[in-house]
Design an enzyme around this catalytic site. Structure first.
Site, short mmCIF file in Angstrom:
data_model
loop_
_atom_site.label_atom_id
_atom_site.label_comp_id
_atom_site.label_asym_id
_atom_site.label_seq_id
_atom_site.Cartn_x
_atom_site.Cartn_y
_atom_site.Cartn_z
N LEU A 1 0.82 -1.21 0.00
CA LEU A 1 0.00 0.00 0.00
C LEU A 1 0.87 1.27 0.00
O LEU A 1 1.68 1.48 0.90
CB LEU A 1 -0.92 0.00 1.24
N ASP A 2 0.68 2.11 -1.03
CA ASP A 2 1.40 3.38 -1.15
C ASP A 2 2.91 3.19 -1.20
O ASP A 2 3.67 4.07 -0.79
CB ASP A 2 1.01 4.34 0.01
N LYS A 3 3.35 2.06 -1.69
CA LYS A 3 4.78 1.76 -1.70
C LYS A 3 5.37 1.65 -3.11
O LYS A 3 6.54 1.35 -3.28
CB LYS A 3 5.05 0.45 -0.95
#
Lengths: 286, 286, 286, 286
Positions: free
Chosen positions: B229-231
């Protein structure tokens, strides 16, 4: 790995097919490893501009033969070109008046290894900054300028520059306007910092002008000096936000930070041979 | 002059001598006029990355033969490569929830000619933005997501995407987390806008997080979606200044402008084939 | 808590002791709760400028008696002053030509609740943007302008504005110069967006001018319109970085984003009664 | 006009009516001329925060009686408050390790009159920067830090600070983590510069972290030091754009400029008594 220098070619010519390929091929054919290659086509001007940098380590041509070897291709392609070596550091003179901030900034950046320059001489119309020069071990010469003696003093300055083979002049808030003759003998080799976002507020006291106009941003511009005051090719610009709370003194204070940053950025680009001047504009190959 | 398309090659390989020369030479040998050529060497990774764009007008190879013609050289050089044509516009789907600002921004930029995309389909978990889709003449499909039905709905969404041959997904403030399987079937082809300066404030409600931490700037980040996530690899980021006067609602308001700008910038770079992903990073050849 | 409106006082006077205390005391004495109070002293001009905003909820004076009640103090202090109420939304007209980006931006921000305006009328010298007006439910009137008919058309425009009690005009890339008479009848009530960093590149085609000068940043300026072209008090300015890679079309594209942001920021400040004009400058109490 | 000092009050309290009026009235009643008055209401916290600055010239109370005279009102209003005088310059110590850029920047800004500080002492865990201290005439003391001797050395450092009545500590890239006990004895009086955009990349080597994550902006954050590493109230932050072309060394170089600017901005705000800490956040009354 052997530490080694790089060669840099800066070129321009009318645009035509095959320029990138032929230039790259010249370097590859001589076992050069291209580190950076960047070009730009100005469609309006029909002009091709290119910068290429390669490692001399393993290059089959000795550096003093590159010029001769490249010349036939350059002629064929109609190139204006200059060849530089990253370990040939230009001798430079910094011109100052009484403000120390840009001077200190350049000297400290140089010491930190940010600027590939050789600051050989400080020239000023005032004695004020001599102690800074001394603490950094740089010669400091004072040439007071008056209206009457300007031309005469410039002759003496040029004489000193020539003796030391100075190739680059940095006007670090030097508060004198150089004569047309002086400027033209250092074409694209005098870098100035003007404390406004040019072309706004050219000429004297730009912070005062900015304050009176009530702008919401102030700027700084670094450019090559030409005969037209503050009209030369722009290398770098930046701005900072101001408000009604900022007095004229605050503009000067905030502006100092801008001046330092913008002059250093422009000078670094010049010293790394990233700047190509054409017409009254620059290409900066970052 | 005949209006014509351009070809674009995006390539990477272990770094070695002659890459720029050999690739340029391939284009020149076939009478191609290079418009843009840019490369980057990641010294730590020992990786060479390049983008080259040339005019197909006058190029001696028909476009459907370029692939075969280039393949031997690519194999010799060990290239990972992709070939694109500027007039092959990818079919794209925009995923939204209830916020309209990024959606409107993309549609208006598209209409102004800023984005070389073909927005074929709008997918949402809510019906709210249907009228916008209609006023721009784009199909709008609603797939409500619940914890239980998520997987099932994603299967239906993928089905619709496949039917329409959608190649690119833009998450324009889509408030659902896609499953690992979905993400992996669109590797480097899902672009998200996250409303923080990543890696700060990943996860839910980043403006609230920013408000509580008392930061003096808020940001937005556009990135390719990966399973973490969001990486994923970051394409574009920007920030705006905030002060103690800004309430959480002010952060949201200021953030909307950032989200629009950053998503549009990232999408434009992707559509112009300027983005190369390697490891978890991007090179953006602007 | 009862939802309620706020009162806002904008004042200026020659600087003297006790101004903040006396004005605050007036509000406190009448049970007002000050939400924002901000003042500025222009030392060069010897001028005091202040904005104060308080909650009418619980205020002991009915709103239509505040004016009379404050007047004696204002007279004693020599104030120039204006009283506003946050729920009295000015009727506004937007003037456009053919560009849609600023218009759309204003209408969408208004819909998102960012702008406390009442957009009652769209006026254009072209029919092009009529459908946008219609989709937002706003009246659209076309007044073609020619050199000969300019004065006559302005009379008709003023007539329409007066009929609708329009108090504020926003020039959202309106490509006509208003006459001196028109401008003076809306003093400090016409807000323009100029697509340059004024005072650089005043007049026509500033992006072309910027391109030719080779600047490294382009800007936008929102200002009140005065008789002098692009010379009125500046409300907001911003800039964006450009490089040699940016064609004139790229400057226009990048500039659109700036124009939208800067016009919206200036308009929002005006509508929130944060802007005080004095001399040819503004104080913006953010 | 007699040159004179100003008094500054920094206050906070639960929000209620009449705070601005009563505080202003206190100053006016004693013939004070308010130069700056700014307040903020944190609606979520129900907190009122205010800064007021007035000219002591003509003020009817001698400065050593202001405290007693204001106390009854402060008690009535439930204020947390501090009174400062602009000519009482705090004795400050700068802690450094081996990097010179922030140190030089602070010393030169101080010499230029930008910082109302009295740099009385330089403390380092290394001897490297002694000559800079000497050239600016400041005492330099070396306290080498090892894991075993840390506590013991901090005791010695505190002893030296106490002897000299040091009130403020600036960590100008000091590469040691202070113990909880040390930090707590200088609450809100230790200012650090961290070379990232916090909360991203807290802890060691943030430029390396930023490089690996592939961010498109790097930042710097100046904050008060608390027991939690890099978790204290943020005073100032800024960022600069980076690209894939920037090596880890380029990030360090670009970051130096940011670190200097952000630390100086935070320190200036602190020294001008513009910073109020509440919870883990700051209000900066600029």
């Amino acid at each position: 790995m052997t530490s080694s220098a790089n060669a840099i070619l800066l070129m321009s010519s009318p645009d035509r097919k095959g320029l990138v390929a032929k230039i790259s091929e010249f370097i590859y054919r001589n076992d050069g490893n291209i580190l950076h290659a960047d070009h730009h086509i100005d469609e309006e001007a029909g002009l091709f501009l290119m910068r290429v940098e390669w490692d001399l380590n393993g290059f089959s041509l000795p550096r003093d033969e590159i010029h001769v070897a490249f010349n036939p291709l350059a002629r064929e392609l109609g190139l204006n070109w200059n060849l530089f070596f990253s370990d040939q550091i230009p001798k430079s003179a910094i011109f100052v008046s009484k403000y120390e901030h840009c001077l200190y900034d350049l000297l400290l950046r140089h010491r930190a290894g940010e600027l590939r320059a050789n600051f050989s001489l400080l020239i000023s119309n005032h004695p004020d900054l001599r102690s800074i020069a001394e603490s950094f071990g740089i010669e400091y010469m004072v040439f007071p300028i008056t209206k009457e003696r300007k031309f005469e003093q410039e002759v003496r300055i040029r004489n000193e520059l020539n003796k030391r083979e100075i190739e680059l002049i940095i006007l670090a808030r030097y508060m004198q306007i150089l004569t047309k003759g002086f400027v033209e003998s250092f074409q694209n080799r005098i870098i100035n910092i003007h404390h406004s976002f040019l072309p706004a507020f050219a000429g004297p006291d730009p912070y005062r002008q900015a304050y009176q106009r009530g702008v919401k941003l102030i700027g700084a511009t670094s450019h090559y000096v030409t005969a037209g005051l503050d009209k030369g090719p722009i290398i770098a610009q930046d701005v900072i936000r101001v408000t009604h709370r900022d007095s004229p003194d605050d503009l000067i204070r905030k502006g100092r930070d801008l001046e330092k940053l913008v002059l250093a950025r422009a000078l670094r680009a010049h010293l790394d041979h990233q700047v190509l001047v054409y017409g009254n504009k620059t290409v900066v190959f970052e």
